[in-house]
Design a protein around this motif. Structure first.
Motif, PDB file in Angstrom:
ATOM      1  N   LEU A  15       0.814  -1.217   0.000  1.00  0.00           N
ATOM      2  CA  LEU A  15       0.000   0.000   0.000  1.00  0.00           C
ATOM      3  C   LEU A  15       0.850   1.271   0.000  1.00  0.00           C
ATOM      4  O   LEU A  15       0.403   2.315  -0.470  1.00  0.00           O
ATOM      5  N   ASN A  16       2.061   1.184   0.523  1.00  0.00           N
ATOM      6  CA  ASN A  16       2.912   2.371   0.595  1.00  0.00           C
ATOM      7  C   ASN A  16       3.502   2.763  -0.750  1.00  0.00           C
ATOM      8  O   ASN A  16       4.066   3.854  -0.886  1.00  0.00           O
ATOM      9  N   ALA A  17       3.379   1.878  -1.757  1.00  0.00           N
ATOM     10  CA  ALA A  17       3.966   2.188  -3.062  1.00  0.00           C
ATOM     11  C   ALA A  17       2.978   2.025  -4.206  1.00  0.00           C
ATOM     12  O   ALA A  17       3.251   2.469  -5.316  1.00  0.00           O
ATOM     13  N   TRP A  18       1.822   1.416  -3.953  1.00  0.00           N
ATOM     14  CA  TRP A  18       0.881   1.121  -5.027  1.00  0.00           C
ATOM     15  C   TRP A  18       0.259   2.407  -5.558  1.00  0.00           C
ATOM     16  O   TRP A  18      -0.309   3.181  -4.805  1.00  0.00           O
ATOM     17  N   GLN A  19       0.395   2.642  -6.870  1.00  0.00           N
ATOM     18  CA  GLN A  19      -0.153   3.816  -7.552  1.00  0.00           C
ATOM     19  C   GLN A  19       0.310   5.115  -6.899  1.00  0.00           C
ATOM     20  O   GLN A  19      -0.479   5.990  -6.571  1.00  0.00           O
TER      21      GLN A  19
END
Length: 683
Positions: A481-485
């Protein structure tokens, strides 16, 4: 026709708890008590209801007699816009962006009523669909749980889901879509969140390429694509990221060259991290194109193209092997093809506008699936606590375990509060602006996921480190979640810049005057007075939001009030200290983003639990017990940020200055360089 409960007060200060029948969605009615014709009903603010209740020696709910009333319609101009169910979007409401208004020193207290935008009729239809979808997810749990191992969402599962018509949810009806409210879409994605991959598959298909066509497509493009997309005949993917550009649209190297005959563009480049690439029939591709600016000069601008999968020269790589979201079949897409000029989405050169319209505003919906995953993890952890015995009693009987479960629950509760308040704001008005709120919610979702996942892993113990344990999937999802999109750093910079720009738009001229060598006393004195009043708490300005929530929440509401005022003060101080080029100070932007996230989480949580307590929701007492400590701890974090910021403003011992100098030193050396503590210097 439906019933709604209200409190009324007559001239003698008595309270009447009445149930009224409303005959028009979104409109209040005028009531006349037979013995008190002067009493006029209105939608009671929580503060009014609470202040009356305080005057009574005993609880009012259910204890006061119900009086007979007459009902008359009020004109629409006198009806509320927030806090009552509505049939359709209220297009005549001028509802300003909430967080941007906070940056400018304004607090729209309407949000404290926690908007209800779904009418009773629509709610019953939605709830029926949710129940059916929930049952489907439970019946197909085995195949859904196997998605990550398979590395693909099975086609048979997609076929079964067609009965729920989960494609084209926001597409206008005239193009074959459902044209649902954003709140309704949120609820459906929340149920799909039993599988984060499955929810993301539908979100990416609906919110990126499809949404871009709805917002920017020509009539021909809408007629060609939207109905097949809504029927599930066409799936879409979006091509933005590149190896040397990441998710930065300004660094995109893919080019679109107009052919000499002016009938087609030649696209050339490679896109990375394209989700849903294998399944997609249509790609939204961004590339650099030579255009003309408003002066007629040649310039290179970003342009969006709609590229069919079967176009010669489009190649798709093998899917990446991911630890989470593996079923999305993320691939590279290589383009060396020609597309007609009719494939340009909108007009040449407006690609950045297209990108912005689908970048931040849609991140809100990802939070719905994250909330469901966290709730599922929390429920499994609670079940473990009831079945696991330690030192002669169940884990559920230990105070420390209960405390940790409650803290996790407060984060999950706050996230859901933010989701539905934001979607409610997005449904109000014709052209709502919630991109800042959506970005904040996505950041908080990542924070909540990290906190809840780590806390649950500690409670679950050693079983979580097994390679094939189901818990590893939750850990991987939290990490992604910290890097997604878009990374967290990029999102925080966007939040800070957007908030700053809203102040510049409103007070830009005054700030320019403040930067001059001889600052006008008209500007300098009020500013310094406001700073001193807040820092030393000498009659500080407040929004008085404690008067607009239930009295039980009055004390904690005053803390939210203080934090909300400080957000405006900090942003204004940054501009006046550093000038209008504040966006280059990345640490300042991170400070603002973190502060904004905490403030918005507090406001949403306060608004939700106040409304739930006033209307008598089940477990409303629990909601208050979760909200008060969550807000208190969040306020402590904002106090720390504010204190550090004030030191930073005066350049007195702020730790970041030392960290930044150390970071620059390490980066120049290219490695972690402190020597071993046993090292002896020899000469």
């Amino acid at each position: 026709m439906y019933l709604r409960s209200f409190f009324l007060r007559n001239s003698r200060n008595y309270i009447f708890y009445i149930q009224i029948e409303m005959n028009k969605i979104g409109q209040l009615s005028k009531f006349c008590l037979r013995k008190s014709p002067h009493v006029r009903a209105s939608l009671c603010l929580p503060s009014e209801t609470g202040s009356w209740l305080c005057k009574l020696p005993s609880p009012v709910l259910g204890s006061q007699p119900v009086r007979t009333i007459y009902v008359e319609d009020l004109p629409q101009s006198e009806t509320p816009v927030i806090g009552s169910p509505t049939e359709n979007r209220l297009k005549d409401i001028n509802f300003p962006p909430f967080i941007k208004s906070l940056y400018c020193g304004e607090f729209n207290k309407s949000v404290l009523a926690y908007a209800e935008v779904v009418s009773f009729d629509r709610y019953y239809v939605l709830q029926k669909q949710v129940d059916q979808l929930k049952k489907f997810m439970e019946e197909n749990k085995e195949i859904i749980d196997s998605i990550e191992e398979r590395g693909v969402v099975p086609e048979q599962l997609i076929k079964k889901l067609e009965q729920f018509e989960l494609t084209g949810l926001l597409v206008p009806r005239k193009y074959g879509g459902a044209e649902l409210l954003k709140t309704e879409v949120m609820r459906l994605y929340q149920e799909l969140g039993q599988s984060l991959t499955l929810a993301e598959l539908y979100r990416i298909n609906e919110m990126m390429c499809t949404r871009a066509i709805v917002l920017h497509g020509t009539e021909e493009q809408k007629q060609k694509y939207l109905e097949p997309i809504s029927m599930g005949q066409i799936w879409t993917a979006t091509c933005i990221a590149e190896k040397n550009a990441g998710s930065d649209p300004l660094s995109i190297e893919t080019t679109g060259t107009l052919k000499e005959d002016g009938m087609a563009y030649h696209l050339k480049g490679t896109k990375t991290w394209v989700a849903n690439a294998i399944r997609a029939d249509l790609f939204l591709v961004f590339g650099q194109v030579n255009c003309h600016d408003y002066l007629g000069n040649d310039t290179i601008n970003l342009t969006a193209f709609l590229v069919d999968r079967n176009t010669p020269g489009v190649e798709i790589s093998k899917p990446y092997n991911l630890t989470a979201l593996n079923g999305l079949q993320v691939c590279d897409v290589t383009l060396d093809c020609e597309v007609p000029v009719s494939a340009v989405l909108g007009e040449p050169g407006i690609g950045h506008d297209v990108y912005q319209s689908i970048n931040h505003d849609i991140k809100l919906y990802m939070g719905a699936a994250i909330h469901t995953r966290l709730k599922t993890l929390l429920d499994k952890t609670i079940k473990h606590c009831h079945s696991r015995w330690q030192y002669g009693k169940k884990l559920a009987e230990y105070e420390l375990i209960n405390l940790q479960i409650a803290k996790c629950s407060s984060y999950v509760f706050a996230l859901e509060s933010m989701l539905y308040l934001t979607s409610g704001l997005a449904d109000v008005g014709l052209k709502p602006d919630t991109e800042l709120e959506s970005a904040v919610v996505k950041e908080f979702a990542a924070v909540a996921s990290d906190y809840v996942t780590k806390a649950c892993m500690k409670i679950l113990g050693a079983q979580t480190v097994l390679a094939d344990a189901e818990w590893q999937r939750y850990v991987a999802e939290s990490q992604v979640l910290n890097a997604w999109q878009g990374t967290s750093n990029v999102s925080k910079c966007f939040i800070g810049i957007t908030g700053i720009l809203s102040i510049i738009e409103l007070k830009g001229e005054d700030i320019r005057e403040y930067q001059k060598p001889k600052v006008s006393l008209r500007l300098a004195v009020p500013h310094q007075l406001n700073v001193n009043r807040e820092v030393y708490k000498i009659f500080p300005k407040r929004y008085k939001i404690d008067e607009n929530v239930h009295p039980r929440l009055g004390n904690i509401a005053s803390q939210v009030d203080e934090a909300s005022r400080r957000l405006h003060l900090m942003a204004e101080m940054m501009l006046k200290t550093h000038g209008l080029n504040i966006q280059i100070h990345e640490r300042n932007l991170e400070i603002l983003a973190d502060f904004t996230m905490e403030v918005y989480a507090m406001i949403c949580t306060l608004s939700r639990c106040s409304r739930a307590y006033c209307v008598g929701h089940q477990h409303s007492e629990l909601e208050i017990n979760l909200a008060i400590p969550f807000i208190a701890e969040s306020k402590e974090r904002t106090d720390r940020i504010f204190k550090d910021f004030m030191h930073m403003s005066n350049y007195e011992g702020f730790p970041d200055f030392f960290y930044m100098e150390a970071g620059e030193y390490i980066m120049k050396r290219g490695n972690y360089c402190p020597v071993n503590p046993l090292t002896k210097n020899t000469y």
